[in-house]
Design a protein around this motif. Structure first.
Motif, short mmCIF file in Angstrom:
data_model
loop_
_atom_site.label_atom_id
_atom_site.label_comp_id
_atom_site.label_asym_id
_atom_site.label_seq_id
_atom_site.Cartn_x
_atom_site.Cartn_y
_atom_site.Cartn_z
N ASP A 208 -4.23 -15.72 -18.71
CA ASP A 208 -2.76 -15.58 -19.00
C ASP A 208 -2.42 -14.11 -19.00
OD1 ASP A 208 -2.48 -18.45 -19.34
OD2 ASP A 208 -2.81 -18.29 -21.32
N PHE A 209 -3.31 -13.18 -19.13
CA PHE A 209 -3.03 -11.88 -19.11
C PHE A 209 -3.41 -11.17 -17.62
CE2 PHE A 209 -3.11 -13.16 -23.28
CZ PHE A 209 -2.30 -12.24 -24.24
N LEU A 210 -3.68 -11.98 -16.93
CA LEU A 210 -4.07 -11.20 -15.40
C LEU A 210 -2.97 -11.03 -14.64
CD1 LEU A 210 -6.80 -14.01 -14.09
CD2 LEU A 210 -7.04 -11.49 -15.25
N SER A 211 -2.91 -9.70 -14.14
CA SER A 211 -1.80 -9.31 -13.26
C SER A 211 -1.83 -10.02 -12.04
CB SER A 211 -2.10 -7.84 -12.86
OG SER A 211 -3.23 -7.55 -12.01
N LYS A 212 -0.69 -9.92 -11.33
CA LYS A 212 -0.46 -10.76 -9.97
C LYS A 212 -1.79 -10.43 -9.14
CE LYS A 212 2.48 -12.95 -7.43
NZ LYS A 212 2.97 -14.20 -7.61
N GLU A 213 -2.12 -9.03 -8.99
CA GLU A 213 -3.21 -8.63 -8.02
C GLU A 213 -4.54 -9.15 -8.50
OE1 GLU A 213 -4.25 -4.57 -8.21
OE2 GLU A 213 -5.76 -5.08 -6.63
N SER A 214 -4.86 -9.16 -9.76
CA SER A 214 -6.04 -9.59 -10.17
C SER A 214 -6.09 -11.34 -10.05
CB SER A 214 -6.35 -9.52 -11.76
OG SER A 214 -6.08 -8.15 -11.89
N LYS A 215 -5.07 -11.82 -10.03
CA LYS A 215 -4.96 -13.36 -9.98
C LYS A 215 -5.24 -13.66 -8.32
CE LYS A 215 -2.45 -15.47 -13.41
NZ LYS A 215 -0.65 -15.43 -13.65
N ASN A 216 -4.58 -12.93 -7.52
CA ASN A 216 -4.60 -13.05 -6.01
C ASN A 216 -6.27 -12.89 -5.70
OD1 ASN A 216 -2.10 -13.81 -5.71
ND2 ASN A 216 -1.49 -11.70 -5.24
N ARG A 217 -6.75 -11.75 -6.23
CA ARG A 217 -8.23 -11.66 -5.86
C ARG A 217 -8.89 -12.81 -6.23
NH1 ARG A 217 -10.09 -6.01 -5.61
NH2 ARG A 217 -12.03 -7.22 -5.37
N PHE A 218 -8.89 -13.22 -7.62
CA PHE A 218 -9.57 -14.44 -7.86
C PHE A 218 -9.24 -15.51 -6.91
CE2 PHE A 218 -11.29 -17.43 -11.41
CZ PHE A 218 -12.48 -17.05 -11.16
N ASP A 219 -8.12 -15.90 -6.62
CA ASP A 219 -7.88 -17.10 -5.95
C ASP A 219 -8.32 -17.07 -4.57
OD1 ASP A 219 -6.32 -18.10 -7.94
OD2 ASP A 219 -4.55 -17.53 -7.16
N PHE A 220 -8.14 -15.84 -4.04
CA PHE A 220 -8.76 -15.45 -2.54
C PHE A 220 -10.50 -15.63 -2.52
CE2 PHE A 220 -9.51 -12.45 1.28
CZ PHE A 220 -9.42 -13.42 2.17
N LEU A 221 -11.06 -15.07 -3.57
CA LEU A 221 -12.51 -15.23 -3.80
C LEU A 221 -12.96 -16.79 -3.61
CD1 LEU A 221 -15.42 -14.41 -4.25
CD2 LEU A 221 -15.13 -14.05 -6.53
#
Length: 423
Positions: free
Chosen positions: A225-238
């Motif tokens: 819940d504390f992940l930035s947009k960018e961090s989230k995108n990274r993880f999703d893309f991975l």
RNA sequence: GCGGGCGUCGCCAAGUGGUUAAGGCAGCGGCUUGUGGCGCCGCUAUUCGGGGGUUCGAAUCCCCUCGCUCGCCCCA
């Protein structure tokens, strides 16, 4: 028995097991070189300072597991407990990044002062990969797939890949504060270990094995819940990339990993066949490490595999047959001269030859020849010497029949005849 | 660092207070000083992880110590 023994947790690798190691090592070398990695070898001892700064003073590894001593010049030295910090240091010191980002692998002994148990020793061996200077998520996927495919190449097919993201430093910082508050409100419910960790390393509490704590933590604030947009995108893309590669994984939100330098991607590969030390491979992204050591900001990712654990898992799948092609039986001084000479000659012709040194009876030597597993016996006695001939006997053509076929040949014909007989 | 199990020949072991510490595998030698895989015979622990103690007597009981092993913690 001698009273001179190896140190606790230090293990001899005896000839009977060495085949397993060589096999795994050669598959690794081959696999890594096809992936375009280059090998790097760094010293086993480093300045203690390197690990303090690189790994983090609050980690278990640094806090209680390092082999640290003073050398004769009064410098504090430490036997490396892991490979990443040393590799990072070597890259910086030698300016490797001037040639662009680095894709490296390493292997060798590591030292951690812990109580030995199944799959854990004080001197153990790791083989690891470091991608230094890569930020893109496909480098994450590539690094993970190199590990996964390597393990598959060794025939391991029942492993579990666990995956998590630790977010950026900023994500983690705000989450840490929130988590601390939440934990402090429930201080009395925590076990002693967790209470101690609240201020030192609250994230590690998430990884607690204590069942009561685990239960309590179900309600705790979640890093996701504390992940930035960018961090989230990274993880999703991975995850997308891994799906695309058909590499199965399990998200484990409590996977934190023990070393300070990790950020974003964190992963572990585990096995059910290792007892309580289930992790074969552990790794993650460490974007801050190079900078912490005084270098430029250099995003990086890597992993390490525990060789001993890997050997435990692959042992039954690796066959080792290193029988000699021929065993040279000889008797009498003249025969010994000939025997030694043709042994050397045949070895240079790439045959695997074992020579008997005993001078004992032919019967004894045949017994040893048989036991050696050789396919052929080359017999040189006084008769052969005087006739300028050799005798070759087949040792395992007809297991049930008594006595194998015998051939007489000249020294010049030997090479050809052996080649024919050992196929 | 904390708990549990264990420590008799290179390996697997029997022996749990009484004269020389079973047995098997491996090793070495012989039957067979020019022929292996099978068989038979013989040899291989002054000593039971180490040190103290109890006892007329200890591998066996007690204490200490070292090591191994499994688990906890943590990690590879």
């Amino acid at each position: 028995m001698t009273n001179l023994k190896n140190l606790r947790g230090m293990v001899d690798l005896l000839p009977a097991q060495i085949d397993y190691w060589q096999k795994v090592e050669s598959i690794a070398r081959d696999h890594f070189s096809r992936a375009g990695l280059e090998e790097i070898r760094t010293p086993i001892i480093e300045q203690t300072e390197l690990f303090l700064r690189g790994i983090g003073e609050n980690t278990d590894v640094v806090g209680k597991e390092m082999y640290t001593f003073e050398d004769r010049g009064g410098r504090s030295c430490t036997l490396r407990p892991e490979g990443t910090a040393s590799v990072a240091r070597a890259i910086l010191q030698n300016g490797l990044l001037n040639n662009g980002p680095q894709r490296l692998w390493y292997g060798g002994p590591m030292f951690r002062y812990e109580r030995p148990q199944a799959g854990r020793q004080r001197q153990f061996h790791q083989i690891g990969v470091e991608f230094v200077g890569f930020d893109s998520v496909i480098s994450d996927a590539e690094v993970i797939s190199i590990a996964w495919d390597f393990l598959c190449a060794l025939g391991l097919n029942d492993l579990t890949l666990e995956l998590n993201t630790l977010g950026s430093n900023e994500d983690r910082h705000s989450f840490k504060e929130k988590l601390k508050d939440w934990l402090n409100q429930r201080f009395d419910l925590l076990d002693e270990d967790s209470q101690k960790r609240i201020n030192v390393n609250p994230l590690r509490i998430l990884d607690s094995k204590n069942i009561a704590i685990k239960k309590l933590l179900c309600e705790a604030p979640s890093l996701s819940d504390f992940l930035s947009k960018e961090s989230k995108n990274r993880f999703d893309f991975l995850q997308e990339l891994l799906n695309n590669l058909n590499i199965p994984y399990k998200i484990n939100k409590n996977l934190v990993r023990g070393l300070d330098y990790y950020s974003h991607t964190a992963f572990e590969i585990t096995s059910d066949h290792l007892g309580s030390q289930a992790t074969v491979c552990g790794g993650g992204r460490y974007d801050g490490l190079i900078a912490d050591l005084g270098g430029p900001k250099t995003p990086s990712i890597g992993w390490a595999i525990g060789m001993e654990r890997l050997i435990i898992l692959t042992k039954d799948r690796i066959s080792h047959s290193k029988f000699p092609d021929a065993y040279v039986i000889n008797r009498g001084q003249n025969a010994q001269q000939v025997a030694l000479k043709i042994t050397r000659k045949l070895r240079s012709d790439n045959f695997r030859i074992e020579l008997d040194y005993s001078g004992s009876s032919f019967s004894k030597q045949f017994k040893r020849a048989d036991k050696s597993g050789a396919k052929l016996a080359i017999v040189i006695g006084e008769d052969e010497v005087s006739k300028g001939q050799l005798m070759i006997k087949q040792l395992r053509d007809d297991e049930k029949e008594k006595g194998g076929k015998e051939y007489i040949c000249s020294i010049e014909e030997l090479n050809q005849l052996i080649s024919k007989l050992i196929v």
